[in-house]
Write a protein that holds these residues in place. Structure first.
Motif, PDB file in Angstrom:
ATOM      1  N   LYS A   1     -62.644   9.311  15.333  1.00 51.03           N
ATOM      2  CA  LYS A   1     -63.544  10.206  14.606  1.00 51.03           C
ATOM      3  C   LYS A   1     -63.830  11.456  15.429  1.00 51.03           C
ATOM      4  O   LYS A   1     -63.876  12.577  14.903  1.00 51.03           O
ATOM      5  CB  LYS A   1     -64.838   9.459  14.279  1.00 51.03           C
ATOM      6  N   GLU A   2     -63.990  11.272  16.733  1.00 51.42           N
ATOM      7  CA  GLU A   2     -64.254  12.402  17.631  1.00 51.42           C
ATOM      8  C   GLU A   2     -63.061  13.341  17.703  1.00 51.42           C
ATOM      9  O   GLU A   2     -63.201  14.566  17.611  1.00 51.42           O
ATOM     10  CB  GLU A   2     -64.584  11.847  19.021  1.00 51.42           C
ATOM     11  N   ARG A   3     -61.861  12.780  17.869  1.00 54.48           N
ATOM     12  CA  ARG A   3     -60.657  13.600  18.000  1.00 54.48           C
ATOM     13  C   ARG A   3     -60.340  14.371  16.720  1.00 54.48           C
ATOM     14  O   ARG A   3     -59.797  15.475  16.762  1.00 54.48           O
ATOM     15  CB  ARG A   3     -59.459  12.735  18.405  1.00 54.48           C
ATOM     16  N   LEU A   4     -60.657  13.782  15.579  1.00 53.52           N
ATOM     17  CA  LEU A   4     -60.404  14.456  14.297  1.00 53.52           C
ATOM     18  C   LEU A   4     -61.554  15.367  13.895  1.00 53.52           C
ATOM     19  O   LEU A   4     -61.490  16.008  12.844  1.00 53.52           O
ATOM     20  CB  LEU A   4     -60.146  13.424  13.203  1.00 53.52           C
ATOM     21  N   ASN A   5     -62.579  15.384  14.732  1.00 58.13           N
ATOM     22  CA  ASN A   5     -63.737  16.252  14.480  1.00 58.13           C
ATOM     23  C   ASN A   5     -64.356  15.982  13.114  1.00 58.13           C
ATOM     24  O   ASN A   5     -64.723  16.906  12.369  1.00 58.13           O
ATOM     25  CB  ASN A   5     -63.335  17.729  14.605  1.00 58.13           C
ATOM     26  N   ILE A   6     -64.461  14.693  12.785  1.00 55.01           N
ATOM     27  CA  ILE A   6     -65.084  14.282  11.526  1.00 55.01           C
ATOM     28  C   ILE A   6     -66.597  14.324  11.690  1.00 55.01           C
ATOM     29  O   ILE A   6     -67.138  13.830  12.682  1.00 55.01           O
ATOM     30  CB  ILE A   6     -64.612  12.873  11.125  1.00 55.01           C
ATOM     31  N   ALA A   7     -67.274  14.909  10.743  1.00 53.68           N
ATOM     32  CA  ALA A   7     -68.724  15.085  10.825  1.00 53.68           C
ATOM     33  C   ALA A   7     -69.431  13.741  10.987  1.00 53.68           C
ATOM     34  O   ALA A   7     -69.021  12.741  10.378  1.00 53.68           O
ATOM     35  CB  ALA A   7     -69.230  15.792   9.569  1.00 53.68           C
ATOM     36  N   PRO A   8     -70.506  13.695  11.805  1.00 51.58           N
ATOM     37  CA  PRO A   8     -71.237  12.438  12.034  1.00 51.58           C
ATOM     38  C   PRO A   8     -71.702  11.761  10.750  1.00 51.58           C
ATOM     39  O   PRO A   8     -71.739  10.524  10.663  1.00 51.58           O
ATOM     40  CB  PRO A   8     -72.427  12.885  12.888  1.00 51.58           C
ATOM     41  N   LYS A   9     -72.057  12.560   9.735  1.00 47.19           N
ATOM     42  CA  LYS A   9     -72.561  11.968   8.494  1.00 47.19           C
ATOM     43  C   LYS A   9     -71.465  11.315   7.653  1.00 47.19           C
ATOM     44  O   LYS A   9     -71.759  10.544   6.738  1.00 47.19           O
ATOM     45  CB  LYS A   9     -73.278  13.038   7.663  1.00 47.19           C
ATOM     46  N   VAL A  10     -70.200  11.606   7.971  1.00 45.69           N
ATOM     47  CA  VAL A  10     -69.078  11.008   7.233  1.00 45.69           C
ATOM     48  C   VAL A  10     -68.724   9.671   7.883  1.00 45.69           C
ATOM     49  O   VAL A  10     -68.460   9.600   9.085  1.00 45.69           O
ATOM     50  CB  VAL A  10     -67.848  11.939   7.242  1.00 45.69           C
ATOM     51  N   VAL A  11     -68.748   8.622   7.096  1.00 48.36           N
ATOM     52  CA  VAL A  11     -68.482   7.273   7.603  1.00 48.36           C
ATOM     53  C   VAL A  11     -67.034   6.887   7.333  1.00 48.36           C
ATOM     54  O   VAL A  11     -66.527   7.093   6.227  1.00 48.36           O
ATOM     55  CB  VAL A  11     -69.427   6.247   6.931  1.00 48.36           C
ATOM     56  N   ILE A  12     -66.361   6.366   8.358  1.00 47.63           N
ATOM     57  CA  ILE A  12     -65.021   5.805   8.152  1.00 47.63           C
ATOM     58  C   ILE A  12     -65.085   4.297   8.404  1.00 47.63           C
ATOM     59  O   ILE A  12     -65.906   3.830   9.199  1.00 47.63           O
ATOM     60  CB  ILE A  12     -63.949   6.471   9.042  1.00 47.63           C
TER      61      ILE A  12
ATOM     62  N   ASP B   1     -55.825  -6.694  16.871  1.00 45.96           N
ATOM     63  CA  ASP B   1     -56.695  -7.868  16.777  1.00 45.96           C
ATOM     64  C   ASP B   1     -58.066  -7.449  16.246  1.00 45.96           C
ATOM     65  O   ASP B   1     -58.862  -6.837  16.959  1.00 45.96           O
ATOM     66  CB  ASP B   1     -56.836  -8.521  18.156  1.00 45.96           C
ATOM     67  N   ALA B   2     -58.336  -7.804  15.006  1.00 42.25           N
ATOM     68  CA  ALA B   2     -59.593  -7.411  14.367  1.00 42.25           C
ATOM     69  C   ALA B   2     -60.802  -8.092  14.981  1.00 42.25           C
ATOM     70  O   ALA B   2     -61.934  -7.623  14.811  1.00 42.25           O
ATOM     71  CB  ALA B   2     -59.524  -7.714  12.870  1.00 42.25           C
ATOM     72  N   SER B   3     -60.603  -9.189  15.695  1.00 39.71           N
ATOM     73  CA  SER B   3     -61.732  -9.909  16.284  1.00 39.71           C
ATOM     74  C   SER B   3     -62.230  -9.261  17.572  1.00 39.71           C
ATOM     75  O   SER B   3     -63.311  -9.599  18.065  1.00 39.71           O
ATOM     76  CB  SER B   3     -61.339 -11.364  16.566  1.00 39.71           C
ATOM     77  N   ARG B   4     -61.465  -8.335  18.113  1.00 36.27           N
ATOM     78  CA  ARG B   4     -61.877  -7.637  19.335  1.00 36.27           C
ATOM     79  C   ARG B   4     -62.797  -6.479  18.943  1.00 36.27           C
ATOM     80  O   ARG B   4     -62.391  -5.311  18.931  1.00 36.27           O
ATOM     81  CB  ARG B   4     -60.654  -7.150  20.109  1.00 36.27           C
ATOM     82  N   SER B   5     -64.032  -6.819  18.621  1.00 34.79           N
ATOM     83  CA  SER B   5     -64.954  -5.861  18.016  1.00 34.79           C
ATOM     84  C   SER B   5     -65.209  -4.639  18.900  1.00 34.79           C
ATOM     85  O   SER B   5     -65.257  -3.508  18.403  1.00 34.79           O
ATOM     86  CB  SER B   5     -66.276  -6.539  17.662  1.00 34.79           C
ATOM     87  N   GLU B   6     -65.389  -4.836  20.206  1.00 30.40           N
ATOM     88  CA  GLU B   6     -65.660  -3.695  21.078  1.00 30.40           C
ATOM     89  C   GLU B   6     -64.502  -2.712  21.064  1.00 30.40           C
ATOM     90  O   GLU B   6     -64.691  -1.494  20.938  1.00 30.40           O
ATOM     91  CB  GLU B   6     -65.919  -4.156  22.514  1.00 30.40           C
ATOM     92  N   SER B   7     -63.297  -3.245  21.180  1.00 31.59           N
ATOM     93  CA  SER B   7     -62.106  -2.402  21.163  1.00 31.59           C
ATOM     94  C   SER B   7     -61.979  -1.661  19.837  1.00 31.59           C
ATOM     95  O   SER B   7     -61.753  -0.450  19.811  1.00 31.59           O
ATOM     96  CB  SER B   7     -60.856  -3.252  21.400  1.00 31.59           C
ATOM     97  N   VAL B   8     -62.146  -2.386  18.748  1.00 32.12           N
ATOM     98  CA  VAL B   8     -61.991  -1.782  17.415  1.00 32.12           C
ATOM     99  C   VAL B   8     -62.986  -0.645  17.219  1.00 32.12           C
ATOM    100  O   VAL B   8     -62.621   0.462  16.775  1.00 32.12           O
ATOM    101  CB  VAL B   8     -62.174  -2.850  16.316  1.00 32.12           C
ATOM    102  N   VAL B   9     -64.238  -0.885  17.566  1.00 31.03           N
ATOM    103  CA  VAL B   9     -65.282   0.133  17.357  1.00 31.03           C
ATOM    104  C   VAL B   9     -65.055   1.346  18.254  1.00 31.03           C
ATOM    105  O   VAL B   9     -65.215   2.497  17.819  1.00 31.03           O
ATOM    106  CB  VAL B   9     -66.676  -0.476  17.588  1.00 31.03           C
ATOM    107  N   GLN B  10     -64.678   1.113  19.505  1.00 34.17           N
ATOM    108  CA  GLN B  10     -64.434   2.239  20.417  1.00 34.17           C
ATOM    109  C   GLN B  10     -63.248   3.087  19.944  1.00 34.17           C
ATOM    110  O   GLN B  10     -63.272   4.317  20.053  1.00 34.17           O
ATOM    111  CB  GLN B  10     -64.183   1.727  21.837  1.00 34.17           C
ATOM    112  N   ILE B  11     -62.225   2.439  19.414  1.00 29.75           N
ATOM    113  CA  ILE B  11     -61.081   3.176  18.865  1.00 29.75           C
ATOM    114  C   ILE B  11     -61.532   4.017  17.672  1.00 29.75           C
ATOM    115  O   ILE B  11     -61.155   5.186  17.530  1.00 29.75           O
ATOM    116  CB  ILE B  11     -59.955   2.203  18.465  1.00 29.75           C
ATOM    117  N   GLY B  12     -62.352   3.440  16.809  1.00 29.83           N
ATOM    118  CA  GLY B  12     -62.858   4.179  15.656  1.00 29.83           C
ATOM    119  C   GLY B  12     -63.683   5.388  16.069  1.00 29.83           C
ATOM    120  O   GLY B  12     -63.552   6.477  15.489  1.00 29.83           O
ATOM    121  N   ARG B  13     -64.518   5.217  17.070  1.00 32.02           N
ATOM    122  CA  ARG B  13     -65.344   6.335  17.542  1.00 32.02           C
ATOM    123  C   ARG B  13     -64.491   7.449  18.130  1.00 32.02           C
ATOM    124  O   ARG B  13     -64.734   8.633  17.876  1.00 32.02           O
ATOM    125  CB  ARG B  13     -66.351   5.821  18.573  1.00 32.02           C
ATOM    126  N   ARG B  14     -63.506   7.075  18.945  1.00 32.17           N
ATOM    127  CA  ARG B  14     -62.651   8.088  19.546  1.00 32.17           C
ATOM    128  C   ARG B  14     -61.827   8.800  18.476  1.00 32.17           C
ATOM    129  O   ARG B  14     -61.633  10.020  18.536  1.00 32.17           O
ATOM    130  CB  ARG B  14     -61.723   7.434  20.586  1.00 32.17           C
TER     131      ARG B  14
END
Length: 215
Positions: free
Chosen positions: A182-193, A167-180
């Motif tokens: 990025k963290e798990r893949l060890n993507i550099a903070p300056k790289v935006v997904i 559900d794309a409208s669940r903004s909090e869920s979507v953003v938290q998933i994206g942050r986790r």
């Protein structure tokens, strides 16, 4: 005498086999019982054949719901980097097909990770395995229920990994998933997904789909 010697050897072998059986029976229960996953998952494989429709090219390989069965499958299939260009692997919760139109996906979107061509040999397999482990291990905490699956696209211009949510409208869920992710893949903070809504991807007028969220 020779017959007696052979008979003794057979008896010795029998005792060894009995010992091995006894050792197996004495294994602790946790080594004999498979470890169940919270969800059942299905692996799909897509290979482009122009004589078939897109859906015909999408093949359901197998489903699993234990840790041991996941590793048994993963260790016996080609690595993502070894797939033909134009091919995909998809791992989705059982009952959800890896297509935008599926009822489980049609209101959602995907976090998209674009890899450069040189990253196929360096990062693709590690990224894909880490994504799989995030999925089956419910690594997104309270938001894991919003996960539908993930897709790796092997392409000549550059490979992609997408993590699909319901559900794309669940903004909090979507953003938290994206942050986790990025963290798990060890993507550099300056790289935006970016996160793209499936409806926008289906209805795009150009070659690029806008990002609705970024982390």
């Amino acid at each position: 005498m020779a017959s007696s010697s052979k008979s003794g050897e057979v008896e010795d072998q029998g005792e060894v086999q009995k010992e091995e059986v006894c050792k197996t029976e004495e294994l602790p229960p946790e080594l004999l019982i498979k470890h169940p996953l919270q969800n059942k998952w299905t692996l799909w494989y897509y290979e482009n054949d122009r004589n078939k429709t897109w859906e015909e090219n999408q093949r359901e390989i197998t489903s699993f719901d234990t840790v041991e069965d996941f590793w048994g499958l993963y260790n016996h299939i080609k690595a993502a980097s070894d797939l033909r260009q134009g091919s995909d692997y998809s791992l989705f919760k059982k009952g959800i097909r890896p297509m935008w139109e599926d009822v489980g996906n049609k209101q959602g979107g995907r976090w998209l990770i674009n890899l450069e061509k040189k990253q196929r040999s360096m990062d693709l397999n590690n990224f894909w395995l880490e994504v799989l482990l995030c999925l089956i291990g419910e690594a997104f905490d309270d938001f894991s229920d919003d996960i539908c699956g993930a897709v790796v696209n092997v392409r000549g211009k550059g490979d992609k990994i997408g993590v699909w949510t319901a559900d794309a409208s669940r903004s909090e869920s979507v953003v938290q998933i994206g942050r986790r992710l990025k963290e798990r893949l060890n993507i550099a903070p300056k790289v935006v997904i970016g996160y793209q809504i499936h409806k926008d991807t289906m209805n795009k007028s150009g070659s690029v789909t806008k990002n609705t969220y970024t982390v």
